[in-house]
Motif scaffolding. Sequence first.
Motif, PDB file in Angstrom:
ATOM      1  N   GLU A 129      -4.211   8.377   4.413  1.00  0.00           N
ATOM      2  CA  GLU A 129      -4.410   9.702   4.997  1.00  0.00           C
ATOM      3  C   GLU A 129      -4.274  10.889   3.999  1.00  0.00           C
ATOM      4  O   GLU A 129      -4.981  11.872   4.248  1.00  0.00           O
ATOM      5  CB  GLU A 129      -3.306  10.010   5.999  1.00  0.00           C
ATOM      6  CG  GLU A 129      -3.602   9.116   7.113  1.00  0.00           C
ATOM      7  CD  GLU A 129      -4.569   9.152   8.150  1.00  0.00           C
ATOM      8  OE1 GLU A 129      -5.051  10.336   8.227  1.00  0.00           O
ATOM      9  OE2 GLU A 129      -4.919   8.267   8.768  1.00  0.00           O
ATOM     10  N   ALA A 130      -3.275  10.673   3.056  1.00  0.00           N
ATOM     11  CA  ALA A 130      -3.046  11.848   1.875  1.00  0.00           C
ATOM     12  C   ALA A 130      -4.374  11.847   1.179  1.00  0.00           C
ATOM     13  O   ALA A 130      -4.904  13.062   0.617  1.00  0.00           O
ATOM     14  CB  ALA A 130      -1.870  11.673   1.267  1.00  0.00           C
ATOM     15  N   THR A 131      -5.108  10.699   0.744  1.00  0.00           N
ATOM     16  CA  THR A 131      -6.342  10.738  -0.055  1.00  0.00           C
ATOM     17  C   THR A 131      -7.342  11.671   0.589  1.00  0.00           C
ATOM     18  O   THR A 131      -8.212  12.297   0.050  1.00  0.00           O
ATOM     19  CB  THR A 131      -6.766   9.413  -0.381  1.00  0.00           C
ATOM     20  OG1 THR A 131      -5.779   8.524  -0.828  1.00  0.00           O
ATOM     21  CG2 THR A 131      -8.008   9.401  -1.152  1.00  0.00           C
ATOM     22  N   ALA A 132      -7.530  11.532   2.088  1.00  0.00           N
ATOM     23  CA  ALA A 132      -8.364  12.193   2.605  1.00  0.00           C
ATOM     24  C   ALA A 132      -8.182  13.809   2.829  1.00  0.00           C
ATOM     25  O   ALA A 132      -8.976  14.560   2.694  1.00  0.00           O
ATOM     26  CB  ALA A 132      -8.869  11.592   4.170  1.00  0.00           C
ATOM     27  N   ALA A 133      -6.834  13.938   3.138  1.00  0.00           N
ATOM     28  CA  ALA A 133      -6.721  15.566   3.324  1.00  0.00           C
ATOM     29  C   ALA A 133      -6.402  16.216   2.168  1.00  0.00           C
ATOM     30  O   ALA A 133      -6.644  17.558   2.199  1.00  0.00           O
ATOM     31  CB  ALA A 133      -5.232  15.327   4.210  1.00  0.00           C
ATOM     32  N   ALA A 158       0.517   3.044  -7.498  1.00  0.00           N
ATOM     33  CA  ALA A 158       0.508   3.165  -6.075  1.00  0.00           C
ATOM     34  C   ALA A 158       0.751   4.855  -5.717  1.00  0.00           C
ATOM     35  O   ALA A 158       1.741   4.876  -4.850  1.00  0.00           O
ATOM     36  CB  ALA A 158       1.541   2.472  -5.481  1.00  0.00           C
ATOM     37  N   ASP A 159      -0.081   5.661  -6.177  1.00  0.00           N
ATOM     38  CA  ASP A 159       0.205   6.923  -5.929  1.00  0.00           C
ATOM     39  C   ASP A 159      -1.568   7.557  -5.826  1.00  0.00           C
ATOM     40  O   ASP A 159      -2.166   7.011  -6.290  1.00  0.00           O
ATOM     41  CB  ASP A 159       1.012   7.644  -6.588  1.00  0.00           C
ATOM     42  CG  ASP A 159       0.656   7.697  -8.312  1.00  0.00           C
ATOM     43  OD1 ASP A 159      -0.329   7.206  -8.505  1.00  0.00           O
ATOM     44  OD2 ASP A 159       1.676   7.910  -8.861  1.00  0.00           O
ATOM     45  N   ARG A 173       0.507  14.943  -8.509  1.00  0.00           N
ATOM     46  CA  ARG A 173       0.475  13.458  -8.152  1.00  0.00           C
ATOM     47  C   ARG A 173       1.463  13.521  -6.742  1.00  0.00           C
ATOM     48  O   ARG A 173       2.503  13.967  -6.543  1.00  0.00           O
ATOM     49  CB  ARG A 173       1.374  12.824  -9.257  1.00  0.00           C
ATOM     50  CG  ARG A 173       1.601  11.291  -8.812  1.00  0.00           C
ATOM     51  CD  ARG A 173       1.999  10.350 -10.154  1.00  0.00           C
ATOM     52  NE  ARG A 173       3.434  10.976 -10.381  1.00  0.00           N
ATOM     53  CZ  ARG A 173       4.460  10.399 -10.054  1.00  0.00           C
ATOM     54  NH1 ARG A 173       4.539   9.408  -8.979  1.00  0.00           N
ATOM     55  NH2 ARG A 173       5.766  10.843 -10.435  1.00  0.00           N
ATOM     56  N   THR A 174       0.692  12.565  -5.896  1.00  0.00           N
ATOM     57  CA  THR A 174       1.195  12.551  -4.499  1.00  0.00           C
ATOM     58  C   THR A 174       1.659  10.963  -4.435  1.00  0.00           C
ATOM     59  O   THR A 174       0.902  10.209  -4.504  1.00  0.00           O
ATOM     60  CB  THR A 174       0.239  13.022  -3.587  1.00  0.00           C
ATOM     61  OG1 THR A 174      -0.186  14.334  -3.759  1.00  0.00           O
ATOM     62  CG2 THR A 174       0.933  12.697  -2.172  1.00  0.00           C
ATOM     63  N   GLU A 175       3.132  10.792  -3.652  1.00  0.00           N
ATOM     64  CA  GLU A 175       3.403   9.593  -3.512  1.00  0.00           C
ATOM     65  C   GLU A 175       4.250   9.415  -2.248  1.00  0.00           C
ATOM     66  O   GLU A 175       4.796  10.547  -1.802  1.00  0.00           O
ATOM     67  CB  GLU A 175       4.441   8.820  -4.772  1.00  0.00           C
ATOM     68  CG  GLU A 175       5.557   9.839  -4.713  1.00  0.00           C
ATOM     69  CD  GLU A 175       6.332   9.535  -6.096  1.00  0.00           C
ATOM     70  OE1 GLU A 175       6.148   8.498  -6.449  1.00  0.00           O
ATOM     71  OE2 GLU A 175       7.554  10.100  -6.430  1.00  0.00           O
TER      72      GLU A 175
END
Length: 786
Positions: free
Chosen positions: A26-30, A55-56, A72-74
């Motif tokens: 979801e984060a990758t799309a948003a 894995a982020d 960077r989002t995890e």
Amino acid sequence: MTDLFPDPLSSGRRESTPDRERVLQEATAALPVILRDFHGCTPAPVPPVARRPTADILLAFQDRNGIPFTLRTEAVPLPSGEVGRVHVNSSSQNHVLQIAQDVRPNDVGMALAYESGELFQVREDTAADLSARRDSFFLALDRSRDTRLSPEDAGRVGELNWLAHIAHLPDASPDLRRAARDGFSNRLDVLALREDSPSWNGAPFPGWERIANGHALSSQAHAMYRELGVPLRGLPERDAAALRAFRESREQDTGRLLTPSTSSAALLDPTGSRPDKRDLAEMARRSGEVRARKSDQTVEALRRNAEALPEGSYPKVSLMIGGGAALAGRSPDQLVVDGKGRWHVDPIRGIVQSAEQVRHLPKSGLGDPAAFVGPNDRVPLDAIRLWENEAAVKGPVVDGHAALSVDDQGRLLATITPAGDRGDPVTVEVKGTPVVATGVPPEIIPGASRSIPTLPEATQVLADEIRRSGIPESLTAAERLKKLPDTPGSAQEALETAERFGVGSHSSKDMSEAMKTLKAVDTWDRASQDAPGRLLIGDDVGDGRYDPNITDEWLIAGAGGAAIANAEIILEANPNARVTMVGGQAPWVLSNDAQYLTLRQKHDREHGGDGRLSVHDARLEAVETSHAPDGSLRFHAAGHTGGAYVACLGRVARAPKVLDPVRDWCRENGGEVTGRLITNNTGQYLGYELNYRTEEREIKTLVTGAASRMLPSDIFSAKQGQEIERMGAIEAPSESGNVAAGFMATAIQGSHLKQNRQNTNSPHQSPPTSPRRTPNNSSKPSIERD
């Protein structure tokens, strides 16, 4: 962020079971939508980033001013009540956005929009050298006085943007679009963005649209605001009915209502009331005097209590040994015995992080850096001392040292020696589980084995090998080895004993590592004796136990945080000093703190500096020496030479030394020492528990703070050590410029420990380990955490 909105898109709801992959999907799309459409960013090439987890999500963009940054989002375990957290680093422009791994997938976009809004507001404030606004712009009594948004305000604007985005998604269901529209309208009401909202205070509200546009209010959100930001009577019937239902639900829960600030001027950027350096130093000095008086009073009370007890009885106390940032977790009824080391004696001018880089520190309750410095400034040590002193006097405290022992009745005793000339020691009986927070373990001697790094461990292995040899007098020699003090000369005696019994590196792998440590320690001891004051470990410099003018040519072994901090201390203390740092590649975290690159730019010729500092990449072994023509001792490291040598090669993985007598008691009585990792119910690491068990007695201790970040290698497995590193990387990402054993992470860990103590739920514990190295068992079990 916290949830204020009971609607289907609350961004505050968490699932019972984590689903990290779904959250990251979801984060990758948003995220690209949020960065591009809400904040005007454009994609940029991804730079090479050291130690990037796989894995982020790692994105590189340019902001609307053309400044490149990485994000960077995890998906990670976050504390209860936190759906997202963002680490902002305007120094390096490497940022980390963390989202709870158990957040509802449908709420991911909302949480990311909030945290991104906060990220860009903090960057904007820092660029203007302004600390973040403390009150809410939306609820200020006078919204024309300061038009800046707080980070939380900017997060709410981000939520408006996301809801407007969902409300206009052509492939979204009608129900989802209606929920987004209602959520948008509800937020306008709570944020007093319509004149008849319950939070409206009648204050003039000029230019909100201009202000909001300046803070990335999207075109869709702007259009929806013009449509829905009108009084209830002007709304279409369906929107009006939804708003009436929302207001009724909030009237039943008045604790959730936001109310206007009654003192907005006091809560704005605190720069106008910051004390200058001299005033801050005076505040720290006075707080130290208050602490000293409290210490004297505590000692006197303990002595009176002891005198009133029968002979052989002692005052019973709940005990915390050590302090520092871990004082954020002390209990008011807990006796704190702390030698006031580290930041109370360190000659460095400030911690290596800027105020922005430790902006989450206020969550710990320990202190707020913005009260003393701007966001780009390093936090001064006088502020640290002030906060620690204030935390120490919230309960009984003794400035001094505690020595633990176990008496013949199995009681855990602590003999407390006040610092300075403050009278005789006093002995107490420890009640419950003592907390030990004595800071990072000691630094390793150059050339010592990483698996058996200390003299006591090496002599233990040697003693066991000699005992098994069957040679006459082996038992006597083995017992003597075990009792050798950890002092200069002991390594030489151990090596002579090994030679006498024909024991060497060939005997076993453990024996080979033990001999490596014994030889390294012996070399160190001999060099120290030949050159007093010139052969140092990093803590000697950090604690001020050295003469900066003993030479102008300094050689520092190591390239990590301790090495660069000691280089700064020496260069500032001796204007004629030249420092050569030799070691491996510098950890990436250094490129993100507020000290490393600035110091190199000032003094390293390769970075445009004055040439007083040089940094070289090389592998180091035991300290090397030679004699100059004048007879003086010279030190060498990978071809570089100096008149003094400082070892900063990392820390020994061991339990705090204060616990050694308890360990020795346990072993002498045929017991074993096991360990557990302790977390709270949301996976936040609180420390590790050591359990000393004999047939007659069991004693437990809890190690927390910086001391808990390196697990004792003789008790815990390598896999458990990796787990601690993983949790530390979450609490203090390298991009933030922080480390898990640093001030902010330790303070926040302490606050979690304190909160966990207050909660009814017990801490989560890993299964106990078994000893990793005993005479009959040299295996290293891999025990997973619950």
